[in-house]
Design a protein around this motif. Structure first.
Motif, PDB file in Angstrom:
ATOM      1  N   ASP B  11     -61.315 -80.923  33.064  1.00 35.06           N
ATOM      2  CA  ASP B  11     -62.196 -80.450  34.164  1.00 35.06           C
ATOM      3  C   ASP B  11     -63.608 -80.308  33.620  1.00 35.06           C
ATOM      4  O   ASP B  11     -63.801 -79.806  32.518  1.00 35.06           O
ATOM      5  N   ASP B  12     -64.595 -80.766  34.388  1.00 25.95           N
ATOM      6  CA  ASP B  12     -65.985 -80.661  33.913  1.00 25.95           C
ATOM      7  C   ASP B  12     -66.528 -79.254  34.109  1.00 25.95           C
ATOM      8  O   ASP B  12     -67.561 -78.905  33.565  1.00 25.95           O
ATOM      9  N   ASP B  13     -65.809 -78.440  34.907  1.00 25.65           N
ATOM     10  CA  ASP B  13     -66.302 -77.094  35.169  1.00 25.65           C
ATOM     11  C   ASP B  13     -65.886 -76.164  34.042  1.00 25.65           C
ATOM     12  O   ASP B  13     -64.694 -75.998  33.759  1.00 25.65           O
ATOM     13  N   SER B  15     -65.977 -72.957  33.695  1.00 27.43           N
ATOM     14  CA  SER B  15     -65.233 -71.725  33.991  1.00 27.43           C
ATOM     15  C   SER B  15     -63.741 -72.014  34.126  1.00 27.43           C
ATOM     16  O   SER B  15     -62.902 -71.185  33.807  1.00 27.43           O
ATOM     17  N   GLU B  18     -62.349 -72.259  30.727  1.00 31.71           N
ATOM     18  CA  GLU B  18     -62.278 -70.930  30.105  1.00 31.71           C
ATOM     19  C   GLU B  18     -61.065 -70.152  30.595  1.00 31.71           C
ATOM     20  O   GLU B  18     -60.345 -69.545  29.833  1.00 31.71           O
TER      21      GLU B  18
END
Lengths: 689, 123
Positions: B11-13, B15, B18
């Motif tokens: 995933d490029d996101d 958060s 994390e």
């Protein structure tokens, strides 16, 4: 010599001594002697020569035609009276010259009394006053005609009178005046009271050329044309004019051009005679003088017409533009108004307009300002402009724009000339337009919102997802045995961070899509651009558009409505993205750049899309023009109007390679020399860097 | 005790990278995160990956692109797609192409666990 002159006809005049007779004969005046009873006793040689008659014939004057028959009864009565009373004789009558022409003479008779005071003889002096008489009569005629001109009598009345007068002065002649239509070069209306419309009517519309009639030749050559005998004159032989004139019994035609002061031929003055001939000197003098008066009358009528036309034109222009004019001489209270001014103020035309009356029409809220201005205008003299509201008796309100200018008259009095324009419609229209524009901007924003739904959902769902995941992890860590407090704290922190991120998205959305009235402020265009980009990032991503920002450092702020400018940026960005949606053979690249160009801040959005036809960059901004089947052409049109209201410009240019660049320029915030921190900062940076 | 099954997240996101590993670790999985499809392909951890949690929209190679690439390489790793986009047609497309599940963000831990469990069983 004197002896030669003293000839025969003095047979029996005992009271006159020969030397007197000698003197009388040498005088060019007509001298006669009558007895106390009125009988002619003798006369001098001039009398005999004038009449071409013998003394015997002269003695019978009361029954001959030596005195004009019309004048004989009055003359007899006058002499009778003088003989009875002994009062000196003074009268005028016409005497027939040897050639048969009657000329006017003034008779002056003095009684000769003997030592007892009885009248024994009368000495009669006859003075030729014919030229004087004619000049007087001509002068009276001219005076009457010029009076008619001055009084603005209708032209046909003046020209008819002119013809009638000339015909009276030259009884053997008939006259006509023909006007010329300068545009068509044709004869217009003709005036000939004694010949009538039957004569002038058919000549109307005849071309002004030498061959058409003597009047045509006179007008073209600008000189008098004499047709001695129209029946045989080769110039009009066989012409329709010839037969027309002959049908009215006219033989001689003398046409004289009527020329204006500027040299334009206004018409012709034609004099006719029923037998062949040329004008006598007297007739020529008449023609010359009355042609001149005709030119004055026609020119006056023309300029009256021109004035009437321009007045009508002015009144029409005033009505169309809802602009009235007025004139106010400061020393009086009366104001002269045009019809439109009456209409604007709702005053019955013709009512005397006073400052007081005007004041009563001013809206109460503007009254104080108006009155102060009017008082000032009584003393100061300059150009003034102001806008007032009127409250008319019918309760309606008008907005008027008033401009006035002071001038001093020759006597030093101040005069005000002014115009008043009813700008109510423009005011109402401007307000309506403003409302419509704001509605339209809102609609366009909401439309854009629709297009962004997916992107917005993505922006919100992303942090929400983080929140849910982190909260779940947090609960699990706390529920573990032993609880992982440190891990839980970390996930809780992330939950909060994601929550803030979500609320930022919502705040941006609200700012961008809430309907707000225009609010001007200082804006950092780079920051505004970043916010828009943040909202549309996922839309661009899903369209597989690679975005590059080339934002200038130290971009000076601009003044404007932040939301509206962001809407324009968003529009350009979505347009660019749409333009690349079908592109498969090259990267879908989007570059947003900001630069400073002189006094402007410039923002451009460059794409590698399908571009547009270079022939229609202007049509792109038409409200419903779009190159896309599902496009929102209205967006560009609204964007352009937003930029224009910001004093900027929106431009579309085809790229050298594929795609197009849409850009706008907006003036940078005015740099107030005093206390402009931005300016000082920049200067410092320039000096340091 | 057998080694924990490896779940790979792409995933490029940030958060997601994390938060998701922590939760999956709580469930007892081994987790590896990647910021892009290209990074995953280059990682050499495809063989041991029992389930791939894959974002649909990413710059560069997208989730569906990676799905096709794995098919092409004959490496049918069970995939659970996650997307913040509510466009259901995208989900339908990846499910038809063989994905185990497609979750729309935000999703519950139950839904995630069920999807991953199903994926591992499938594989």
């Amino acid at each position: 010599m004197a002896k030669d002159l003293a000839v025969a006809p003095v047979e029996r005049v005992p009271p006159i001594r020969p030397d007197y007779l000698l003197v009388a004969d040498s005088v060019p005046a007509l001298i006669g002697v009558i007895a106390a009873d009125g009988a002619v006793e003798s006369c001098n040689r001039a009398v005999l020569e004038y009449f071409g008659a013998t003394l015997e014939e002269i003695k019978g004057w009361t029954t001959s035609k030596l005195v004009h028959p019309d004048d004989i009864p009055a003359e007899i009565a006058r002499q009778k009276h003088a003989l009875e009373t002994g009062e000196r004789m003074l009268s005028e009558h016409r005497l027939r010259r040897a050639d048969g022409v009657y000329r006017w003479f003034q008779i002056h008779g003095e009684p000769l009394r003997n030592s007892e005071g009885e009248i024994v003889q009368w000495y009669m002096l006859q003075t030729d006053i014919d030229d004087l008489k004619r000049a007087e009569s001509q002068l009276a005629g001219e005076k009457r005609l010029l009076e008619m001109v001055a009084l603005g009598r209708p032209l046909h009345e003046i020209l008819d009178s002119l013809c009638a007068f000339v015909e009276q002065a030259a009884p053997e002649c008939q006259c006509a005046v023909f006007l010329i239509d300068p545009a068509e070069q044709k004869f217009d209306k003709g005036f000939a009271p004694s010949l009538g419309d039957a004569y002038t009517g058919p000549l109307r519309g005849v071309p002004v050329v030498p061959g058409s009639a003597p009047c045509g030749a006179a007008a073209i050559h600008k000189t008098q044309v004499i047709a001695f005998d129209i029946e045989s004159d080769p110039r009009w032989l066989g012409s329709p004019y010839q037969s027309h004139a002959l049908a009215f019994g006219l033989r001689a035609v003398w046409s004289t051009p009527i020329v204006s002061r500027s040299g334009e031929v206004l018409g012709t003055f034609a004099v006719y005679q029923r037998h062949p001939g040329s004008p006598t000197q007297i007739q020529q003098d008449l023609i010359a003088q009355f042609t001149y008066i005709a030119s004055i009358a026609i020119e006056r009528a023309k300029s009256d017409n021109a004035i009437r036309r321009s007045e009508a034109f002015l009144a029409e222009a005033q009505r169309l533009s809802s602009t009235g004019s007025f004139y106010w001489r400061r020393t009086t209270d009366e104001i002269i108004c045009s019809d439109e001014t009456y209409r604007i103020f709702g005053i019955e035309p013709g009512t005397p307009v006073t400052v007081k009356l005007i004041t009563s029409r001013i809206h109460p809220d503007d009254l104080q300002r108006f009155s102060a201005r009017v008082e000032a205008r009584r003393t100061d003299g300059s150009r003034a402009e102001a806008e007032y509201r009127l409250l008319l008796p019918d309760g309606s309100i008008k907005f008027v724009h008033l401009v006035s200018q002071t001038t001093a008259t020759e006597s030093g009095e101040m005069e005000y000339t002014g115009v008043i324009q009813d700008v109510t419609e423009a005011r109402v229209a401007a307000e309506t337009l403003g409302k419509l524009r704001s509605e339209l901007a809102h609609v366009a924003r909401v439309t854009t919102l629709g297009a962004l739904t997916a992107s917005i959902a993505h922006e919100v769902n992303q942090p929400l997802s983080g929140i849910v995941t982190n909260a779940s992890t947090c609960l699990r860590m706390l529920a573990a045995d032993p609880p992982n407090v440190e891990g839980a704290r970390e996930t809780a922190r992330r939950t909060i961070r994601d929550g803030e991120r979500a609320s930022e998205v919502i705040a941006r959305l609200r700012a961008l899509f809430t309907k707000k009235t225009t609010a001007s402020g200082s804006i950092d265009l780079n920051e505004a651009t970043r916010e828009v980009v943040a909202l549309s990032m996922s839309e661009l991503q899903s369209q597989r558009v690679a975005l590059r920002l080339e934002l200038a450092n130290d971009l000076p702020p601009v003044i404007g409505d932040r939301v509206q400018l962001q809407q324009v940026i968003l529009n350009l960005l979505l347009n660019a993205s749409d333009a690349m949606s079908t592109v498969e053979d090259r990267p879908r690249e989007l570059v947003i750049a900001t630069t400073v160009e002189a006094a402007d801040v410039h923002l451009s959005v460059r794409d590698t899309g399908i571009g547009f036809d270079a022939g229609d960059p202007d049509r792109l901004f038409d409200a419903f023009y779009t190159t896309k089947s599902s496009g929102m052409g209205i967006g560009l049109s609204v964007s352009r109007s937003i930029m224009e209201r910001h004093g900027g410009r929106l431009l579309a240019t085809p790229n050298r390679g594929p795609g197009a660049t849409f850009s706008f320029s907006i003036p940078r915030e005015a740099q107030d020399v005093l206390g402009a921190p931005g300016l000082t900062d920049r200067h410092q940076r320039i000096m340091v860097g | 005790m057998t080694a924990a099954a490896l779940v790979s997240i792409v995933d490029d996101d940030e958060s997601v990278r994390e938060s998701l590993p922590d939760l999956l670790k709580e469930f007892g999985f081994a987790v590896q995160s990647f910021a892009s499809a290209e990074e995953f392909l280059a990682s050499g951890r495809m063989e041991e990956t029992r389930c791939l949690v894959l974002d649909i929209a990413m710059p560069g190679m997208s989730g569906p692109d990676l799905q096709r690439e794995l098919m092409r390489r004959n490496q049918p790793i069970p995939i659970v797609f996650i997307t913040a986009n509510e466009d259901s047609s995208e989900c339908a497309r990846v499910l038809l192409a063989g994905a185990v599940s497609c979750l729309i963000k935000p999703f519950s831990e139950t839904a995630l666990l069920r999807a991953i469990t199903k994926a591992i069983q499938t594989g």
